[in-house]
Design an enzyme around this catalytic site. Structure first.
Site, PDB file in Angstrom:
ATOM      1  CG  ASP A   1      -1.869  -1.128   1.299  1.00 15.63           C
ATOM      2  OD1 ASP A   1      -2.578  -1.344   0.317  1.00 15.63           O
ATOM      3  OD2 ASP A   1      -1.906  -1.818   2.339  1.00 15.63           O
TER       4      ASP A   1
ATOM      5  CG  ASP B   1      -3.476  -3.998  -1.659  1.00 19.84           C
ATOM      6  OD1 ASP B   1      -4.293  -4.527  -2.426  1.00 19.84           O
ATOM      7  OD2 ASP B   1      -3.649  -3.939  -0.432  1.00 19.84           O
TER       8      ASP B   1
ATOM      9  CG  ASP C   1      -6.158  -0.176   1.902  1.00 24.98           C
ATOM     10  OD1 ASP C   1      -6.870   0.335   1.019  1.00 24.98           O
ATOM     11  OD2 ASP C   1      -5.645  -1.313   1.796  1.00 24.98           O
TER      12      ASP C   1
ATOM     13  NE  ARG D   1     -11.018  -2.122  -2.203  1.00 31.71           N
ATOM     14  CZ  ARG D   1     -10.223  -2.998  -1.624  1.00 31.71           C
ATOM     15  NH1 ARG D   1      -9.074  -2.599  -1.094  1.00 31.71           N
ATOM     16  NH2 ARG D   1     -10.559  -4.265  -1.553  1.00 31.71           N
TER      17      ARG D   1
END
Length: 334
Positions: A154, A176, A180, A227
Site C-alpha cells: 500500500d 495494492d 487504506d 475504491r
C-alpha cells in the site's frame, strides 16, 4: 544527515485556529467562495483531524532532514516526536516495505524533492500523525496480478489510527491500495492529494463498528479502477470538492455508513455516487459530466458544520483548483 535546531512555536488548537482565521477572512462554516488561483496550503487540517484537540504531528519535537531510507525509518519509528523533512527520492529497502510510523510524527517532503519509491507507510494503532507533500510511488509488480491481491504494498495503510492528516501527496502505481483506512481509523482528514494510476484507490472500513469520522476534500482521483473511495461502516464521512476523473467507480457509501458529498466534480466516472440499502448518502452541489451509471441518494445524514468550520468551493472551479493546488507543492516543507 543534516539537523536543524528546533525553534519555539506557539500552537492553537486546530479548531480554534481555523475559527480565528475564518473570522479574519470573513469565512463562515460551509460558505462558498471562488478562488482565482489555487489557495496557499494550510498549516493545519480542515475537517475531523482538526477536532478533539487537533492533529499536530511531531511539532513538539526536533526537526530533522533525511535523505536515506535508514534515516527515514529510524526517525519515523522512534518513540519521540519528530518533524521529519524528506529531501530526496528515497528507495524502500526491502522493496514494498511499509515503514511502521509511530505516534507524534510529521513526515513532510521538502518542496517537490521528497519521494518514497517502492514502499509506503503503515500506521498501526497510533495517533497524531501528519504525512504531507510526498510522492509515494511504484510498487506495482510486473508479473500477472490484475486484482492486486498477490502483494500487499500500500501507499499508506492505517489500522486503528486516530488523528491523522494526509495532505498534498501524490500516490501512484502501487500494487495494492493507494490509501487504506481500516479498523476504525478515525479523526482522519485526507486533503489535496493526487491519487492516480492504481487499481484500488482508497478503501475505508474492515470493521463492523460504525464509529469512524473522516473528511475527504480537494483530492484529485484519476485513472483508477475501484475504491474511489469505498466507504464501509463509517459513522460520519464528509466528502467535498473532490475531482474524480476517468475512474471505474465513484463514491460508494457501504454498509451502514453515513455519507455527505458536497460540490464535487465527476468526469467520466462509472457510477458517480451510490449507496447500499442500509447506508445513507446525501449529495448537493456536485457536477457530473460524461458519466454513466448510478447517482443514488437516500437516508438522513449529519451536518458537518456542526463539527468543524470549512469552506466550499463551487464545483465548477474544482478541476482547475486541483490541477494547480493538489499534490506536492514547492512551498511546503522548505
Amino acid at each position: 544527515m543534516s539537523r536543524t535546531i528546533p525553534t519555539r512555536r506557539w500552537w492553537l488548537p486546530a479548531a480554534l485556529a481555523a475559527a480565528v482565521c475564518g473570522s479574519l477572512l470573513g469565512i463562515t462554516p460551509g460558505q462558498e467562495g471562488a478562488h482565482a488561483a489555487a489557495p496557499a496550503a494550510a498549516d493545519a487540517p480542515e475537517g475531523f483531524a482538526s477536532t478533539e484537540g487537533g492533529t499536530t504531528g511531531g511539532a513538539a519535537g526536533e526537526t530533522v532532514t533525511v535523505t536515506t531510507f535508514e534515516e527515514l525509518d529510524r526517525y519515523a519509528t522512534a518513540s519521540e516526536p519528530y518533524v521529519i523533512r524528506v529531501a530526496a527520492a528515497i528507495e524502500a529497502d526491502p522493496f514494498g516495505h511499509e515503514i511502521r510510523v509511530a505516534s507524534d510524527k510529521t513526515i513532510v517532503g521538502v518542496g517537490t524533492e521528497g519521494e518514497i519509491v517502492g514502499g509506503g507507510f503503515f500506521l498501526n494503532e497510533v495517533s497524531n500523525v501528519i504525512i504531507r507533500n510526498l510522492t509515494i510511488r511504484d510498487t506495482r509488480m510486473s508479473d500477472d496480478d490484475p486484482g492486486d491481491d498477490g502483494y500487499d504494498y500500500d501507499g499508506i495503510q492505517m489500522d486503528g489510527a486516530d488523528h491523522v492528516w494526509i495532505d498534498h501527496n501524490r500516490i501512484e502505481r502501487m500494487n495494492d491500495g493507494l490509501i487504506d483506512s481500516r479498523e476504525d481509523t478515525t479523526n482522519l482528514t485526507v486533503s489535496w492529494n493526487i491519487l492516480s494510476e492504481g487499481n484500488k484507490s482508497f478503501g475505508i472500513g474492515w470493521t463492523d463498528n460504525v464509529t469512524a469520522r473522516i473528511t475527504i476534500h480537494h483530492n484529485w482521483v484519476r485513472d483508477t479502477n475501484s475504491r474511489n473511495p469505498s466507504i464501509d461502516n463509517v459513522g460520519m464521512a464528509h466528502l467535498y470538492n473532490n475531482h474524480l476523473q476517468d475512474t471505474g467507480s465513484g463514491n460508494w457509501s457501504r454498509g451502514s455508513s453515513n455519507t455527505v458529498i458536497e460540490n464535487s466534480y465527476f468526469e467520466n466516472v462509472e457510477d458517480p455516487y451510490y449507496k447500499d440499502a442500509d447506508a445513507s448518502l446525501v449529495e448537493s452541489g456536485s457536477i457530473v459530466v460524461d458519466s454513466d451509471g448510478r447517482q443514488e441518494t437516500g437516508g438522513t445524514a449529519f451536518d458537518p458544520g456542526a463539527h468543524y468550520s470549512y469552506t466550499l468551493d463551487p464545483a465548477g472551479d474544482v478541476p482547475a483548483l486541483l490541477q494547480g493546488g493538489a499534490g506536492p507543492q514547492a512551498g511546503i516543507g522548505t
